[in-house]
Design an enzyme around this catalytic site. Sequence first.
Site, PDB file in Angstrom:
ATOM      1  N   TYR A  25     -13.949   3.808  11.305  1.00 37.79           N
ATOM      2  CA  TYR A  25     -12.522   3.675  10.974  1.00 37.79           C
ATOM      3  C   TYR A  25     -11.669   4.130  12.158  1.00 37.79           C
ATOM      4  O   TYR A  25     -10.758   3.436  12.602  1.00 37.79           O
ATOM      5  CB  TYR A  25     -12.187   4.506   9.713  1.00 37.79           C
ATOM      6  CG  TYR A  25     -10.732   4.881   9.630  1.00 37.79           C
ATOM      7  CD1 TYR A  25      -9.785   3.951   9.211  1.00 37.79           C
ATOM      8  CD2 TYR A  25     -10.283   6.156  10.016  1.00 37.79           C
ATOM      9  CE1 TYR A  25      -8.431   4.287   9.184  1.00 37.79           C
ATOM     10  CE2 TYR A  25      -8.949   6.492   9.992  1.00 37.79           C
ATOM     11  CZ  TYR A  25      -8.026   5.557   9.564  1.00 37.79           C
ATOM     12  OH  TYR A  25      -6.698   5.886   9.551  1.00 37.79           O
ATOM     13  N   LEU A  33      -7.344  15.003   0.449  1.00 35.14           N
ATOM     14  CA  LEU A  33      -7.112  16.274  -0.236  1.00 35.14           C
ATOM     15  C   LEU A  33      -6.045  16.188  -1.341  1.00 35.14           C
ATOM     16  O   LEU A  33      -6.297  16.603  -2.483  1.00 35.14           O
ATOM     17  CB  LEU A  33      -6.706  17.337   0.794  1.00 35.14           C
ATOM     18  CG  LEU A  33      -6.376  18.710   0.229  1.00 35.14           C
ATOM     19  CD1 LEU A  33      -7.601  19.337  -0.436  1.00 35.14           C
ATOM     20  CD2 LEU A  33      -5.842  19.635   1.325  1.00 35.14           C
ATOM     21  N   LYS A  87      -8.992   2.013  14.928  1.00 35.07           N
ATOM     22  CA  LYS A  87      -7.611   2.383  15.298  1.00 35.07           C
ATOM     23  C   LYS A  87      -7.493   2.478  16.814  1.00 35.07           C
ATOM     24  O   LYS A  87      -6.529   1.997  17.409  1.00 35.07           O
ATOM     25  CB  LYS A  87      -7.210   3.720  14.657  1.00 35.07           C
ATOM     26  CG  LYS A  87      -7.067   3.672  13.143  1.00 35.07           C
ATOM     27  CD  LYS A  87      -5.804   2.960  12.713  1.00 35.07           C
ATOM     28  CE  LYS A  87      -5.677   2.849  11.216  1.00 35.07           C
ATOM     29  NZ  LYS A  87      -4.651   1.932  10.762  1.00 35.07           N
ATOM     30  N   THR A 143      -6.365  10.421  14.390  1.00 35.12           N
ATOM     31  CA  THR A 143      -7.811  10.389  14.587  1.00 35.12           C
ATOM     32  C   THR A 143      -8.184   9.868  15.987  1.00 35.12           C
ATOM     33  O   THR A 143      -9.245  10.204  16.507  1.00 35.12           O
ATOM     34  CB  THR A 143      -8.479   9.572  13.452  1.00 35.12           C
ATOM     35  OG1 THR A 143      -9.856   9.863  13.428  1.00 35.12           O
ATOM     36  CG2 THR A 143      -8.296   8.087  13.612  1.00 35.12           C
ATOM     37  N   TYR A 203      -0.002   8.626  12.855  1.00 34.40           N
ATOM     38  CA  TYR A 203       0.293   9.446  11.675  1.00 34.40           C
ATOM     39  C   TYR A 203      -0.620  10.661  11.641  1.00 34.40           C
ATOM     40  O   TYR A 203      -1.810  10.567  11.949  1.00 34.40           O
ATOM     41  CB  TYR A 203       0.016   8.693  10.373  1.00 34.40           C
ATOM     42  CG  TYR A 203       0.601   7.323  10.208  1.00 34.40           C
ATOM     43  CD1 TYR A 203       1.765   6.921  10.853  1.00 34.40           C
ATOM     44  CD2 TYR A 203      -0.017   6.422   9.334  1.00 34.40           C
ATOM     45  CE1 TYR A 203       2.279   5.657  10.650  1.00 34.40           C
ATOM     46  CE2 TYR A 203       0.495   5.152   9.121  1.00 34.40           C
ATOM     47  CZ  TYR A 203       1.641   4.775   9.789  1.00 34.40           C
ATOM     48  OH  TYR A 203       2.137   3.519   9.579  1.00 34.40           O
ATOM     49  N   SER A 219      -3.252   6.438  14.026  1.00 40.73           N
ATOM     50  CA  SER A 219      -3.671   7.679  13.375  1.00 40.73           C
ATOM     51  C   SER A 219      -3.980   8.750  14.413  1.00 40.73           C
ATOM     52  O   SER A 219      -4.463   8.451  15.509  1.00 40.73           O
ATOM     53  CB  SER A 219      -4.927   7.379  12.555  1.00 40.73           C
ATOM     54  OG  SER A 219      -5.545   8.572  12.152  1.00 40.73           O
ATOM     55  N   GLY A 254     -17.952  15.655  10.192  1.00 36.73           N
ATOM     56  CA  GLY A 254     -16.897  14.962  10.945  1.00 36.73           C
ATOM     57  C   GLY A 254     -15.542  15.644  10.907  1.00 36.73           C
ATOM     58  O   GLY A 254     -14.635  15.257  11.642  1.00 36.73           O
ATOM     59  N   ASP A 258      -4.464 -12.817   2.669  1.00 35.97           N
ATOM     60  CA  ASP A 258      -5.282 -11.996   3.552  1.00 35.97           C
ATOM     61  C   ASP A 258      -4.697 -12.181   4.957  1.00 35.97           C
ATOM     62  O   ASP A 258      -4.540 -13.319   5.414  1.00 35.97           O
ATOM     63  CB  ASP A 258      -6.727 -12.519   3.492  1.00 35.97           C
ATOM     64  CG  ASP A 258      -7.679 -11.626   4.252  1.00 35.97           C
ATOM     65  OD1 ASP A 258      -7.300 -11.124   5.330  1.00 35.97           O
ATOM     66  OD2 ASP A 258      -8.800 -11.437   3.762  1.00 35.97           O
ATOM     67  N   ASN A 306     -10.748  10.415  -1.583  1.00 39.91           N
ATOM     68  CA  ASN A 306     -11.375  11.043  -0.413  1.00 39.91           C
ATOM     69  C   ASN A 306     -10.464  12.120   0.153  1.00 39.91           C
ATOM     70  O   ASN A 306     -10.923  13.065   0.770  1.00 39.91           O
ATOM     71  CB  ASN A 306     -11.573  10.005   0.708  1.00 39.91           C
ATOM     72  CG  ASN A 306     -12.506   8.910   0.297  1.00 39.91           C
ATOM     73  OD1 ASN A 306     -13.627   9.176  -0.112  1.00 39.91           O
ATOM     74  ND2 ASN A 306     -12.042   7.673   0.362  1.00 39.91           N
ATOM     75  N   GLY A 333       0.819  -1.221   0.000  1.00 36.91           N
ATOM     76  CA  GLY A 333       0.000   0.000   0.000  1.00 36.91           C
ATOM     77  C   GLY A 333       0.850   1.267   0.000  1.00 36.91           C
ATOM     78  O   GLY A 333       2.076   1.211  -0.135  1.00 36.91           O
TER      79      GLY A 333
HETATM   80  C1  WQD Z   1      -7.709  17.182   4.708  1.00 37.28           C
HETATM   81  C2  WQD Z   1      -8.412  18.528   4.630  1.00 37.28           C
HETATM   82  C3  WQD Z   1     -10.787  18.391   4.361  1.00 37.28           C
HETATM   83  C4  WQD Z   1     -10.779  16.638   0.349  1.00 37.28           C
HETATM   84  C5  WQD Z   1      -8.320  11.643   7.072  1.00 37.28           C
HETATM   85  C6  WQD Z   1      -8.605  10.681   8.206  1.00 37.28           C
HETATM   86  C7  WQD Z   1      -7.311  10.356   8.905  1.00 37.28           C
HETATM   87  C8  WQD Z   1      -6.303   9.811   7.935  1.00 37.28           C
HETATM   88  C9  WQD Z   1      -6.116  10.725   6.775  1.00 37.28           C
HETATM   89  C10 WQD Z   1      -6.390   7.730   6.685  1.00 37.28           C
HETATM   90  C11 WQD Z   1      -9.712  18.554   5.422  1.00 37.28           C
HETATM   91  C12 WQD Z   1     -10.140  19.037   3.156  1.00 37.28           C
HETATM   92  C13 WQD Z   1     -10.382  17.178   1.557  1.00 37.28           C
HETATM   93  C14 WQD Z   1     -11.470  17.494  -0.585  1.00 37.28           C
HETATM   94  C15 WQD Z   1     -11.253  19.319   0.970  1.00 37.28           C
HETATM   95  N1  WQD Z   1      -6.771   8.516   7.569  1.00 37.28           N
HETATM   96  N2  WQD Z   1     -10.608  18.477   1.868  1.00 37.28           N
HETATM   97  N3  WQD Z   1     -11.658  18.793  -0.222  1.00 37.28           N
HETATM   98  O1  WQD Z   1      -9.791  14.302   6.983  1.00 37.28           O
HETATM   99  O2  WQD Z   1      -7.620  15.320   7.810  1.00 37.28           O
HETATM  100  O3  WQD Z   1      -7.837  12.861   7.618  1.00 37.28           O
HETATM  101  O4  WQD Z   1      -7.375  11.077   6.210  1.00 37.28           O
HETATM  102  O5  WQD Z   1      -6.031   6.914   6.164  1.00 37.28           O
HETATM  103  O6  WQD Z   1      -7.566   9.446   9.912  1.00 37.28           O
HETATM  104  O7  WQD Z   1      -9.514  11.265   9.100  1.00 37.28           O
HETATM  105  O8  WQD Z   1      -7.638  14.193   5.572  1.00 37.28           O
HETATM  106  O9  WQD Z   1      -7.079  14.562   3.202  1.00 37.28           O
HETATM  107  O10 WQD Z   1      -9.434  13.876   3.800  1.00 37.28           O
HETATM  108  O11 WQD Z   1      -8.649  16.159   4.390  1.00 37.28           O
HETATM  109  O12 WQD Z   1     -11.474  20.508   1.237  1.00 37.28           O
HETATM  110  O13 WQD Z   1     -11.890  17.063  -1.663  1.00 37.28           O
HETATM  111  O14 WQD Z   1      -8.771  18.765   3.273  1.00 37.28           O
HETATM  112  O15 WQD Z   1     -11.999  19.024   4.688  1.00 37.28           O
HETATM  113  O16 WQD Z   1      -9.813  19.826   5.979  1.00 37.28           O
HETATM  114  P1  WQD Z   1      -8.320  14.256   7.046  1.00 37.28           P
HETATM  115  P2  WQD Z   1      -8.202  14.634   4.154  1.00 37.28           P
END
Ligand code: WQD
Length: 338
Positions: free
Chosen positions: A149, A200, A153, A126, A177, A124, A294, A58, A198, A10
């Site tokens: 999720y 950014l 963790k 989180t 992380y 994480s 969230g 797996d 999902n 991964g």
């Molecule tokens: C970052 C910022 C969004 C997408 C999550 C999990 C965490 C870890 C990483 C994974 C936020 C904003 C995002 C978009 C946006 N898990 N955003 N438009 O939510 O901080 O963390 O991923 O394996 O446990 O919670 O990361 O990259 O999703 O978002 O504006 O299309 O970017 O609102 O502020 P996040 P993210």
Amino acid sequence: MKILLAGGAGYIGSHTAVQLANAGHEVVIADNYYNSSPEAVNRIQELTGKEIPSYDVDVKDKAKVDQIMKEHKIDCVIHFAGLKAVGESVQKPIEYYRNNIDTTLTLLECMKENDVHAFVFSSSATVYGEENPAPYTETMTRGRCSNPYGWTKSMMEQILEDASKADPELSVVLLRYFNPIGAHESGRIGEDPQGIPNNLMPYIAQTAIGRREKLTIFGNDYPTPDGTCRRDYIHVMDLADGHVKAVEYACENKGTEIINLGTGTPYSVLEIVHAFEKSNGIKVNFEFGPRREGDLPEFWAESEKAEKLLGWTAKRNLEDMCRDTWNWQTKNPKGYNA
Ligand code: WQD
């Protein structure tokens, strides 16, 4: 040392495999390629010039994991084999609990039977939940997570802590992380999300290359300097280096340590978009949309413990993260399976 990477094909696993091999360790990969590609293993071998034994298994399959541990004299296990999509976990909680918890238990059982005493876990930020104020420090208690999720963790951390309390031989390092982005500087390995991203950074990169029409920034009315959320983005190669140090620490110590892997500096969504544009000389179409359920306004790491205990700090800056993401994206516009 010989390290078993569960989920080693991964995003974070593949970069860690390269840095472990470069540091002189032997790497063995077990992955069911559910959210990864065997091509990543080919590229790890290409980048390191080393043969990496890999198994299409797996990690819930105890007989197969046991067989791998019997075949290789493993010193340490790193557990990356988790389902990780926050939104999907709300729709499919049972799958998330089954996969994430069961893989952890299976690895622990097989380790006990095969005298493997060091476990490094992909946790994480989180798990700090909604109550703790930023910056997050390792001494804070785990909080309430906003999705299954996150709870997996948090529960896996508890399981590992209990296991190491009960077994004085077992050493556990829980790596929390923050937000990993970027790619290996060669552009040969990187993040390859399936479907619509999902997170950014992959969304920005796919928008810049024309696979997505525009980025929606989720909310610009947060109580932050520019109204957009702030996060602690960390280069995946720095994260990989943190794992090398964590493995070495886990093999030499006992008990449980919780360690943040972050830079200690937050950037807003708008700052990330502008840094990406500046570093790569390319425009990113975006619009502001409503907040995403969230999301917390801001959080970042207190990163001193990693420095004190592991002698590790993040070395790569935001420009490196943006440049390396774009290098990977342009060299692999459709990921590994193009
Ligand atoms: C970052 C910022 C969004 C997408 C999550 C999990 C965490 C870890 C990483 C994974 C936020 C904003 C995002 C978009 C946006 N898990 N955003 N438009 O939510 O901080 O963390 O991923 O394996 O446990 O919670 O990361 O990259 O999703 O978002 O504006 O299309 O970017 O609102 O502020 P996040 P993210």
